[in-house]
Design a protein around this motif. Structure first.
Motif, PDB file in Angstrom:
ATOM      1  N   PHE A  92     -47.234 -12.128  55.066  1.00  0.00           N
ATOM      2  CA  PHE A  92     -48.120 -13.261  54.802  1.00  0.00           C
ATOM      3  C   PHE A  92     -48.768 -13.109  53.437  1.00  0.00           C
ATOM      4  O   PHE A  92     -48.830 -12.017  52.862  1.00  0.00           O
ATOM      5  CB  PHE A  92     -49.202 -13.390  55.888  1.00  0.00           C
ATOM      6  N   GLY A  93     -49.249 -14.230  52.920  1.00  0.00           N
ATOM      7  CA  GLY A  93     -49.987 -14.235  51.659  1.00  0.00           C
ATOM      8  C   GLY A  93     -51.204 -15.127  51.776  1.00  0.00           C
ATOM      9  O   GLY A  93     -51.157 -16.171  52.450  1.00  0.00           O
ATOM     10  N   ILE A  94     -52.308 -14.711  51.161  1.00  0.00           N
ATOM     11  CA  ILE A  94     -53.536 -15.496  51.145  1.00  0.00           C
ATOM     12  C   ILE A  94     -53.778 -15.928  49.702  1.00  0.00           C
ATOM     13  O   ILE A  94     -53.882 -15.088  48.806  1.00  0.00           O
ATOM     14  CB  ILE A  94     -54.736 -14.676  51.647  1.00  0.00           C
ATOM     15  N   PHE A  95     -53.858 -17.224  49.480  1.00  0.00           N
ATOM     16  CA  PHE A  95     -53.989 -17.788  48.137  1.00  0.00           C
ATOM     17  C   PHE A  95     -55.345 -18.486  48.031  1.00  0.00           C
ATOM     18  O   PHE A  95     -55.626 -19.408  48.789  1.00  0.00           O
ATOM     19  CB  PHE A  95     -52.866 -18.783  47.858  1.00  0.00           C
ATOM     20  N   ALA A  96     -56.154 -18.038  47.087  1.00  0.00           N
ATOM     21  CA  ALA A  96     -57.504 -18.584  46.957  1.00  0.00           C
ATOM     22  C   ALA A  96     -57.799 -18.937  45.509  1.00  0.00           C
ATOM     23  O   ALA A  96     -57.231 -18.350  44.580  1.00  0.00           O
ATOM     24  CB  ALA A  96     -58.537 -17.576  47.467  1.00  0.00           C
ATOM     25  N   GLY A  97     -58.697 -19.911  45.341  1.00  0.00           N
ATOM     26  CA  GLY A  97     -59.139 -20.311  44.016  1.00  0.00           C
ATOM     27  C   GLY A  97     -60.648 -20.202  43.924  1.00  0.00           C
ATOM     28  O   GLY A  97     -61.274 -19.423  44.646  1.00  0.00           O
ATOM     29  N   ALA A  98     -61.236 -21.008  43.065  1.00  0.00           N
ATOM     30  CA  ALA A  98     -62.680 -20.958  42.872  1.00  0.00           C
ATOM     31  C   ALA A  98     -63.437 -21.540  44.058  1.00  0.00           C
ATOM     32  O   ALA A  98     -64.631 -21.302  44.216  1.00  0.00           O
ATOM     33  CB  ALA A  98     -63.055 -21.711  41.596  1.00  0.00           C
ATOM     34  N   VAL A  99     -62.738 -22.317  44.904  1.00  0.00           N
ATOM     35  CA  VAL A  99     -63.376 -22.978  46.042  1.00  0.00           C
ATOM     36  C   VAL A  99     -62.840 -22.367  47.340  1.00  0.00           C
ATOM     37  O   VAL A  99     -61.671 -22.594  47.692  1.00  0.00           O
ATOM     38  CB  VAL A  99     -63.097 -24.496  46.023  1.00  0.00           C
ATOM     39  N   PRO A 100     -63.636 -21.589  48.074  1.00  0.00           N
ATOM     40  CA  PRO A 100     -63.150 -20.928  49.292  1.00  0.00           C
ATOM     41  C   PRO A 100     -62.577 -21.896  50.323  1.00  0.00           C
ATOM     42  O   PRO A 100     -61.633 -21.555  51.039  1.00  0.00           O
ATOM     43  CB  PRO A 100     -64.411 -20.224  49.825  1.00  0.00           C
ATOM     44  N   GLU A 101     -63.142 -23.107  50.399  1.00  0.00           N
ATOM     45  CA  GLU A 101     -62.682 -24.063  51.414  1.00  0.00           C
ATOM     46  C   GLU A 101     -61.226 -24.472  51.224  1.00  0.00           C
ATOM     47  O   GLU A 101     -60.600 -24.986  52.159  1.00  0.00           O
ATOM     48  CB  GLU A 101     -63.558 -25.328  51.385  1.00  0.00           C
ATOM     49  N   LEU A 102     -60.677 -24.269  50.029  1.00  0.00           N
ATOM     50  CA  LEU A 102     -59.317 -24.727  49.756  1.00  0.00           C
ATOM     51  C   LEU A 102     -58.301 -23.580  49.742  1.00  0.00           C
ATOM     52  O   LEU A 102     -57.194 -23.733  49.242  1.00  0.00           O
ATOM     53  CB  LEU A 102     -59.273 -25.478  48.424  1.00  0.00           C
ATOM     54  N   ALA A 103     -58.670 -22.438  50.297  1.00  0.00           N
ATOM     55  CA  ALA A 103     -57.730 -21.319  50.399  1.00  0.00           C
ATOM     56  C   ALA A 103     -56.597 -21.680  51.352  1.00  0.00           C
ATOM     57  O   ALA A 103     -56.738 -22.547  52.230  1.00  0.00           O
ATOM     58  CB  ALA A 103     -58.449 -20.065  50.873  1.00  0.00           C
ATOM     59  N   THR A 104     -55.456 -21.019  51.177  1.00  0.00           N
ATOM     60  CA  THR A 104     -54.266 -21.291  51.989  1.00  0.00           C
ATOM     61  C   THR A 104     -53.596 -19.982  52.362  1.00  0.00           C
ATOM     62  O   THR A 104     -53.538 -19.054  51.561  1.00  0.00           O
ATOM     63  CB  THR A 104     -53.258 -22.163  51.211  1.00  0.00           C
ATOM     64  N   VAL A 105     -53.074 -19.909  53.578  1.00  0.00           N
ATOM     65  CA  VAL A 105     -52.262 -18.781  54.015  1.00  0.00           C
ATOM     66  C   VAL A 105     -50.815 -19.243  54.131  1.00  0.00           C
ATOM     67  O   VAL A 105     -50.546 -20.334  54.650  1.00  0.00           O
ATOM     68  CB  VAL A 105     -52.739 -18.227  55.378  1.00  0.00           C
ATOM     69  N   ILE A 106     -49.895 -18.429  53.630  1.00  0.00           N
ATOM     70  CA  ILE A 106     -48.472 -18.725  53.775  1.00  0.00           C
ATOM     71  C   ILE A 106     -47.831 -17.649  54.634  1.00  0.00           C
ATOM     72  O   ILE A 106     -47.976 -16.449  54.364  1.00  0.00           O
ATOM     73  CB  ILE A 106     -47.757 -18.784  52.413  1.00  0.00           C
ATOM     74  N   LEU A 107     -47.134 -18.069  55.665  1.00  0.00           N
ATOM     75  CA  LEU A 107     -46.342 -17.173  56.507  1.00  0.00           C
ATOM     76  C   LEU A 107     -44.882 -17.381  56.126  1.00  0.00           C
ATOM     77  O   LEU A 107     -44.337 -18.472  56.336  1.00  0.00           O
ATOM     78  CB  LEU A 107     -46.554 -17.484  57.987  1.00  0.00           C
ATOM     79  N   GLU A 108     -44.264 -16.367  55.578  1.00  0.00           N
ATOM     80  CA  GLU A 108     -42.866 -16.498  55.152  1.00  0.00           C
ATOM     81  C   GLU A 108     -41.940 -16.241  56.325  1.00  0.00           C
ATOM     82  O   GLU A 108     -42.097 -15.265  57.048  1.00  0.00           O
ATOM     83  CB  GLU A 108     -42.569 -15.532  54.002  1.00  0.00           C
ATOM     84  N   GLN A 109     -40.974 -17.143  56.501  1.00  0.00           N
ATOM     85  CA  GLN A 109     -39.978 -17.047  57.563  1.00  0.00           C
ATOM     86  C   GLN A 109     -38.591 -17.194  56.954  1.00  0.00           C
ATOM     87  O   GLN A 109     -38.455 -17.701  55.831  1.00  0.00           O
ATOM     88  CB  GLN A 109     -40.235 -18.118  58.625  1.00  0.00           C
ATOM     89  N   PRO A 110     -37.534 -16.744  57.677  1.00  0.00           N
ATOM     90  CA  PRO A 110     -36.188 -16.754  57.085  1.00  0.00           C
ATOM     91  C   PRO A 110     -35.727 -18.104  56.559  1.00  0.00           C
ATOM     92  O   PRO A 110     -35.120 -18.186  55.491  1.00  0.00           O
ATOM     93  CB  PRO A 110     -35.305 -16.284  58.255  1.00  0.00           C
ATOM     94  N   LEU A 111     -36.022 -19.191  57.267  1.00  0.00           N
ATOM     95  CA  LEU A 111     -35.505 -20.500  56.881  1.00  0.00           C
ATOM     96  C   LEU A 111     -36.559 -21.403  56.247  1.00  0.00           C
ATOM     97  O   LEU A 111     -36.229 -22.442  55.695  1.00  0.00           O
ATOM     98  CB  LEU A 111     -34.893 -21.211  58.103  1.00  0.00           C
ATOM     99  N   ASP A 112     -37.816 -21.025  56.322  1.00  0.00           N
ATOM    100  CA  ASP A 112     -38.865 -21.885  55.787  1.00  0.00           C
ATOM    101  C   ASP A 112     -40.150 -21.074  55.700  1.00  0.00           C
ATOM    102  O   ASP A 112     -40.185 -19.912  56.088  1.00  0.00           O
ATOM    103  CB  ASP A 112     -39.070 -23.104  56.704  1.00  0.00           C
TER     104      ASP A 112
END
Length: 293
Positions: free
Chosen positions: A220-240
């Protein structure tokens, strides 16, 4: 204009945040429609990222939702009127939309935390390592070249004028995997050490003896910017890949990452003198595996 069939992650993220703010303000879809002079169907499309909101309309919505002037207000206004164009567009002939979404998300993040139990993450891969990984699922040599070029281009966020802060935890299993052969792996392990010299990059290794926690948490990856409310988590899977935007999920993965960091070996510090390695750390483990190849 008709609704988009495949909105980008940025567009979906904006819509999801508008829906969250509307729900928090206890307003209905009809209430929003009245503000925008639109029907419920159009409001639904807006919250799904399939339709844009005019600048004055977005301003009205944010004010009605109780979103005051500040970082979140500014970030949402910017997201709404960002055309989403970038260097990744030149690779749309081979890279799926989810790949371009990832590149855009990396480009717009200020902080990335990533856990990878099976591979060296793409932001730290050498060209030969990337080629060996990609060739397993792509047989066309020209397309492989394009995918490799795309992966290497993503890495520019680490050395940009305002580089992203990148913390990565790699499982020891990824160090032992014979991807591309011994020579490719030696160069890849050396690349991990070299990357750790960047002040914005932290590399840790999760050793076998630390137990099963790493395997349970998957990639997994956690992507954050200057605004905590707009952070995103990405779960990588084989097909998507799955994008998580809910604050509760993001908090859970942030806690998971910190636990992984506690269990992992001390970060790679290439500048530390040899005598400082009186206990096992990430650098000594990488060097041990590298010299055995």
């Amino acid at each position: 204009m008709p609704p988009r069939v495949n909105p980008s992650e940025r567009q979906r993220r904006l819509g999801a945040e508008l829906r969250r703010l509307r729900t928090r303000a206890r307003m209905s879809g009809d209430d929003v429609g009245a503000l925008l002079d639109a029907d419920r169907t159009r409001v639904s499309h807006i919250e799904a990222g399939r339709v844009d909101v005019p600048r004055n309309g977005l301003y009205k919505l944010l004010r009605a939702f109780g979103c005051d002037d500040g970082p979140l207000f500014d970030a949402l206004m910017d997201m709404a009127h960002d055309r989403g164009k970038g260097w990744w567009d030149e690779f749309r002939d081979v890279v799926a939309p989810v790949g371009c979404d990832l590149a855009e998300l990396e480009f717009r993040s200020t902080d990335i935390r990533m856990h990878e139990p099976l591979f060296v993450p793409g932001l730290l891969q050498t060209a030969d390592y990337a080629r060996a990984v990609i060739a397993e699922s792509e047989g066309d040599a020209r397309r492989v070249d394009r995918f490799v070029a795309f992966r290497l281009a993503r890495q520019r966020v680490l050395t940009a004028e305002l580089p992203v802060t990148f913390r990565v935890i790699v499982h020891e299993a990824a160090l032992h995997a014979q991807i591309g052969g011994p020579r490719t792996m030696r160069r890849q392990l050396l690349r991990l050490i070299e990357a750790a010299r960047l002040p914005n990059v932290t590399v840790q290794v999760f050793p076998f003896e630390a137990g099963a926690y790493s395997s349970y948490s998957s990639s997994f990856g956690i992507f954050a910017g200057a605004v905590p409310e707009l952070a995103t988590v990405i779960l990588e899977q084989p097909l998507d890949s799955v994008f998580l935007r809910d604050g509760g999920h993001i908090d859970e993965y942030a806690r998971m990452f910190e636990r992984l960091s506690e269990l992992a070996l001390a970060p790679v510090d290439p500048e530390a003198p040899p005598e400082s390695h009186d206990s096992r750390d990430s650098l000594s483990l990488i060097q041990h595996v590298m010299y055995k190849l």
